[in-house]
Design a protein around this motif. Sequence first.
Motif, mmCIF file in Angstrom:
data_model
loop_
_atom_site.group_PDB
_atom_site.id
_atom_site.type_symbol
_atom_site.label_atom_id
_atom_site.label_comp_id
_atom_site.label_asym_id
_atom_site.label_seq_id
_atom_site.Cartn_x
_atom_site.Cartn_y
_atom_site.Cartn_z
ATOM 1 N N ARG A 136 -5.635 3.116 -0.003
ATOM 2 C CA ARG A 136 -4.416 2.550 -0.591
ATOM 3 C C ARG A 136 -4.800 1.275 -1.332
ATOM 4 O O ARG A 136 -5.813 0.646 -1.021
ATOM 5 C CB ARG A 136 -3.377 2.254 0.494
ATOM 6 C CG ARG A 136 -3.822 1.210 1.489
ATOM 7 C CD ARG A 136 -2.822 1.080 2.637
ATOM 8 N NE ARG A 136 -3.185 0.005 3.534
ATOM 9 C CZ ARG A 136 -4.124 0.075 4.454
ATOM 10 N NH1 ARG A 136 -4.813 1.195 4.595
ATOM 11 N NH2 ARG A 136 -4.389 -0.950 5.241
ATOM 12 N N PRO A 137 -3.992 0.880 -2.302
ATOM 13 C CA PRO A 137 -4.356 -0.308 -3.099
ATOM 14 C C PRO A 137 -4.439 -1.565 -2.244
ATOM 15 O O PRO A 137 -3.573 -1.822 -1.406
ATOM 16 C CB PRO A 137 -3.214 -0.410 -4.117
ATOM 17 C CG PRO A 137 -2.623 0.960 -4.177
ATOM 18 C CD PRO A 137 -2.772 1.529 -2.813
ATOM 19 N N SER A 140 -2.634 -5.363 -6.357
ATOM 20 C CA SER A 140 -1.851 -4.875 -7.499
ATOM 21 C C SER A 140 -1.737 -6.016 -8.501
ATOM 22 O O SER A 140 -1.334 -7.128 -8.144
ATOM 23 C CB SER A 140 -0.465 -4.411 -7.060
ATOM 24 O OG SER A 140 -0.556 -3.244 -6.272
ATOM 25 N N ASP A 288 -3.375 -0.825 -9.937
ATOM 26 C CA ASP A 288 -3.613 -0.744 -8.500
ATOM 27 C C ASP A 288 -5.108 -0.579 -8.259
ATOM 28 O O ASP A 288 -5.735 0.347 -8.790
ATOM 29 C CB ASP A 288 -2.854 0.437 -7.894
ATOM 30 C CG ASP A 288 -1.360 0.164 -7.801
ATOM 31 O OD1 ASP A 288 -0.974 -1.018 -7.909
ATOM 32 O OD2 ASP A 288 -0.588 1.117 -7.624
ATOM 33 N N LYS A 325 0.358 -8.325 -5.520
ATOM 34 C CA LYS A 325 0.204 -7.789 -4.172
ATOM 35 C C LYS A 325 -1.221 -8.026 -3.706
ATOM 36 O O LYS A 325 -2.169 -7.728 -4.430
ATOM 37 C CB LYS A 325 0.523 -6.284 -4.137
ATOM 38 C CG LYS A 325 0.293 -5.646 -2.780
ATOM 39 C CD LYS A 325 0.492 -4.140 -2.828
ATOM 40 C CE LYS A 325 0.153 -3.496 -1.494
ATOM 41 N NZ LYS A 325 0.274 -2.018 -1.547
#
Length: 353
Positions: A136-137, A140, A288, A325
């Motif tokens: 998962r990223p 971001s 991402d 993020k």
Amino acid sequence: MWFTRLSIGNPWLATMMMVAFVVLGLFSVQRLQVDQFPDVAFPVVVVQTDYPGASPESVESEVTRKIEEAVNTVSGLRALTSRSYSGTSLVVAEFELTVDPATATQDVREKVAAIRATFRREVKEPKITRFDPADRPIVSIAMTSTGTRSLRELTTLADQIVKKRIENVRGVGQVNLVGGVKREIQIYLNPAQLEALAIGVDQVIAAVRGENQELPVGALRSAAQERVVQIQARAKTPDDFKRIVVARRPNTGSGQPVYLSQVATVVDGQQEQESAALIDGRETLALDVLKAQGQNTIDVVDSIRKAVTAVQRELPPDVKLEVVKDSSTPIRTAVSNVARTMVEGGLLTIRLR
């Protein structure tokens, strides 16, 4: 108990040993890899195959069922599930926990490669990946423009500059664009003109495909040098497409050519937007970033932030990059809390003694 008696009899030796252990611990903890979850490898393999323009029923019969029949023969298979969407086939193979994930992935890849020749020409190359819960990223990045740049222009800058710079960062596994739109030359055929000139759609497709390509021809060798010969006939502008000859009129003596501009309208447009990224309700472009397996999240994030600062200087003044993020924040907080708890526990132990 001999260690206790030795420590009581030689307090300086015991003190030096404890100091050595503390120094060794501080030295080691700085080099430990830190992540939010443990590195667990699940033997799950995902096969994704794109079949543009096909209905779910066609995807099921032409792609999904063939992949299922091939993968079903792999040893150690526990469960096999599939989904057929419009233009996409998704097959998930779950193996027993005793099966090595790398071996399972290789076995699935070999089975799919064996049936690749049975697919229709329009079916894209299957993408075979191993499921990773940490896939998962970790970062971001939002890319915005304070000027009048369109989303298409931002996508071009992100794809040609920002994405390449971040992919070169140590520990980065993949960079995905979210909310971007790429350039696309769109050709709208005129049915009346095609019928009047007795030209079929397949003739137009074949002409565009045959004229719009770059091919290596070979090499010209002499005693002094060697030159590589290539055919560079890829169309780059709508006018280049308009000049493509799609057919020749047989009723004329010289075979008068029929150009694409006579039977179609060529537009310099953009691809259909398949994803969207919003910040404070405004549409934007996001990148991402996924880390490579086994890498330290905190170290990778720090390197990405340095790369973002460096690439910002290469972009136009009206284009801004912002990290929106950061998955390393809760990890840093957890590590800080653990360190503070250890110090507090040590002080309380000394105080109580």
